[in-house]
Scaffold this motif. Structure first.
Motif, PDB file in Angstrom:
ATOM      1  N   GLY A   1       0.857  -1.190   0.000  1.00  0.00           N
ATOM      2  CA  GLY A   1       0.000   0.000   0.000  1.00  0.00           C
ATOM      3  C   GLY A   1       0.894   1.242   0.000  1.00  0.00           C
ATOM      4  N   PRO A   2       0.291   2.412   0.288  1.00  0.00           N
ATOM      5  CA  PRO A   2       1.099   3.642   0.287  1.00  0.00           C
ATOM      6  C   PRO A   2       2.263   3.585   1.273  1.00  0.00           C
ATOM      7  CG  PRO A   2      -1.097   4.015   1.225  1.00  0.00           C
ATOM      8  CD  PRO A   2      -1.123   2.674   0.594  1.00  0.00           C
TER       9      PRO A   2
ATOM     10  N   SER B   1     -10.290   7.650  -4.219  1.00  0.00           N
ATOM     11  CA  SER B   1      -9.586   8.031  -2.993  1.00  0.00           C
ATOM     12  C   SER B   1      -9.427   9.547  -2.975  1.00  0.00           C
ATOM     13  CB  SER B   1      -8.193   7.406  -2.953  1.00  0.00           C
ATOM     14  OG  SER B   1      -8.298   6.012  -2.866  1.00  0.00           O
TER      15      SER B   1
ATOM     16  N   PRO C   1      -8.377   3.714  -6.459  1.00  0.00           N
ATOM     17  CA  PRO C   1      -7.347   3.032  -5.659  1.00  0.00           C
ATOM     18  C   PRO C   1      -6.399   2.179  -6.504  1.00  0.00           C
ATOM     19  CG  PRO C   1      -9.442   2.871  -4.551  1.00  0.00           C
ATOM     20  CD  PRO C   1      -9.720   3.520  -5.882  1.00  0.00           C
TER      21      PRO C   1
ATOM     22  N   GLN D   1      -4.878   7.551   7.017  1.00  0.00           N
ATOM     23  CA  GLN D   1      -5.241   7.837   5.631  1.00  0.00           C
ATOM     24  C   GLN D   1      -4.043   7.523   4.740  1.00  0.00           C
ATOM     25  OE1 GLN D   1      -6.092  10.397   8.031  1.00  0.00           O
ATOM     26  NE2 GLN D   1      -8.130   9.527   8.098  1.00  0.00           N
ATOM     27  N   LEU D   2      -4.296   7.619   3.437  1.00  0.00           N
ATOM     28  CA  LEU D   2      -3.255   7.284   2.461  1.00  0.00           C
ATOM     29  C   LEU D   2      -2.003   8.140   2.649  1.00  0.00           C
ATOM     30  CD1 LEU D   2      -5.634   7.132  -0.614  1.00  0.00           C
ATOM     31  CD2 LEU D   2      -4.392   5.177   0.306  1.00  0.00           C
TER      32      LEU D   2
END
Ligand SMILES: Cc1cc2nc3c(=O)[nH]c(=O)nc-3n(C[C@H](O)[C@H](O)[C@H](O)COP(=O)(O)OP(=O)(O)OC[C@H]3O[C@@H](n4cnc5c(N)ncnc54)[C@H](O)[C@@H]3O)c2cc1C
Length: 300
Positions: A10-11, A43, A54, A273-274
């Protein structure tokens, strides 16, 4: 032997990989590609990427990583981690591969369980969400329902008032609010329904109404809900990594966990959050390079 294996793409994991790879570390990113936000279409609030899908976000991230020969990516699931006597680590993956590394970044995110409401998963990510900072702006013109099943999520009521004046709270058959809290809801023009929800009606994920066990069918075109978050991974316990009272891994600013050589970033350290996860991954990447530089700098 890799310098760094990053678990989770993920990020958080991708940012850690980018910084560590640009720092000339030999990096492997292992990702089973089941991110928490896969259910949603857009997102929000990641500067320069607001509104991105995403999967497009992930694809762009991977393109950034693959520019660097120091970074490779493997689609797989890490099943076990063992610390070896020379302080390196051996990872075993679902596909049965054993991988050796000097350092690990845990960036595996969280899993979530939705409220006990029939077919809510058809609406989650399209018209029902969990994070007002992520989706509050898009839902502000809708008649909203907030589904919370415990007092721990009551704070969401106050937050959502920031985005809407058309809010109904549903506790889905749970009775945890005291008389003062109920009076405060009334003061703020928020209707409370404590009856069990029997049905959500809508089309293609777009909520239209909520039916309660009393037979009342309430028109609602969107909502938020509190989810139960879980980061249970066997290796956190096996390795004895320190967690806080909520079960999230504790780290310092540079992503160091309580075990030397193991760093953590993103939601495995707490829901976020991202952009926050990406920045934590970035810091873990810096931490790895700072530690490696310190270890290799010759001194008298
Ligand atoms: C419905 C919804 C909407 C959201 N909308 C927004 C938004 O608009 N804006 C925003 O900023 N945030 C949003 N979020 C939150 C955002 O998704 C998270 O903050 C972010 O994804 C966390 O990043 P992460 O890297 O920690 O974890 P993730 O993005 O979840 O990535 C973790 C990765 O690790 C992999 N993994 C897990 N275990 C293993 C293993 N053992 N081996 C290998 N790989 C593994 C997973 O498959 C996954 O790919 C939303 C979340 C949800 C649920």
């Amino acid at each position: 032997m890799f310098d760094v294996v990053i678990i989770g793409g993920g990020p958080a994991g991708m940012s850690a990989a980018l910084v560590a790879g640009r720092g000339k570390q030999n990096v492997l990113l292992i990702d089973e590609e089941k991110p928490r936000n896969a259910v949603t279409k857009e997102s929000h609030a990641f500067l320069t990427r607001d509104g991105i899908k995403p999967e497009e976000f992930r694809e762009k991230g991977r393109q950034d990583l693959l520019k660097y020969p120091s970074i490779s990516i493997k689609n797989d699931r890490v099943r076990a981690i063992v610390k070896l006597t020379d302080d390196s680590f051996e990872l075993t993956t679902q596909s049965g591969v054993n991988i050796h590394t000097k350092n690990i970044v845990l960036a595996t995110g969280l899993k979530e369980t939705l409220p006990d409401v029939k077919s809510i998963e058809h609406y989650y990510g399209t018209s029902i969400f969990s994070c007002p900072f992520c989706d509050g702006w898009e839902m502000k013109e809708h008649s909203l329902i907030l589904i919370i099943e415990s007092i721990q999520a009551f704070h969401l009521t106050k937050l959502l008032k920031n985005w809407t004046d058309d809010l109904v709270i549903a506790t889905n058959g749970n009775y945890f609010l005291n008389s003062e809290q109920k009076e405060n809801l009334a003061l703020n023009n928020i209707r409370l329904i404590e009856d069990k929800i029997v049905e959500l009606k809508g089309d293609q994920g777009q909520l239209q109404s909520v039916t309660f066990e009393t037979g009342e069918e309430l028109v609602r075109t969107g909502g938020f809900c509190a989810t139960v978050l879980d980061n249970t991974l066997p290796f956190i316990e096996q390795l004895g990594i320190e967690v806080n009272d909520f079960g999230y891994i504790t780290t310092d600013m540079m992503g160091h966990t309580s075990i030397p050589g193991i760093y953590a970033a993103g939601e495995i350290t707490g829901p976020s959050q991202l952009i926050v996860s990406a920045s934590q991954g970035h810091m873990a990447g810096i931490g790895i390079i700072a530690d490696s530089s310190e270890a290799h700098f010759l001194t008298k």
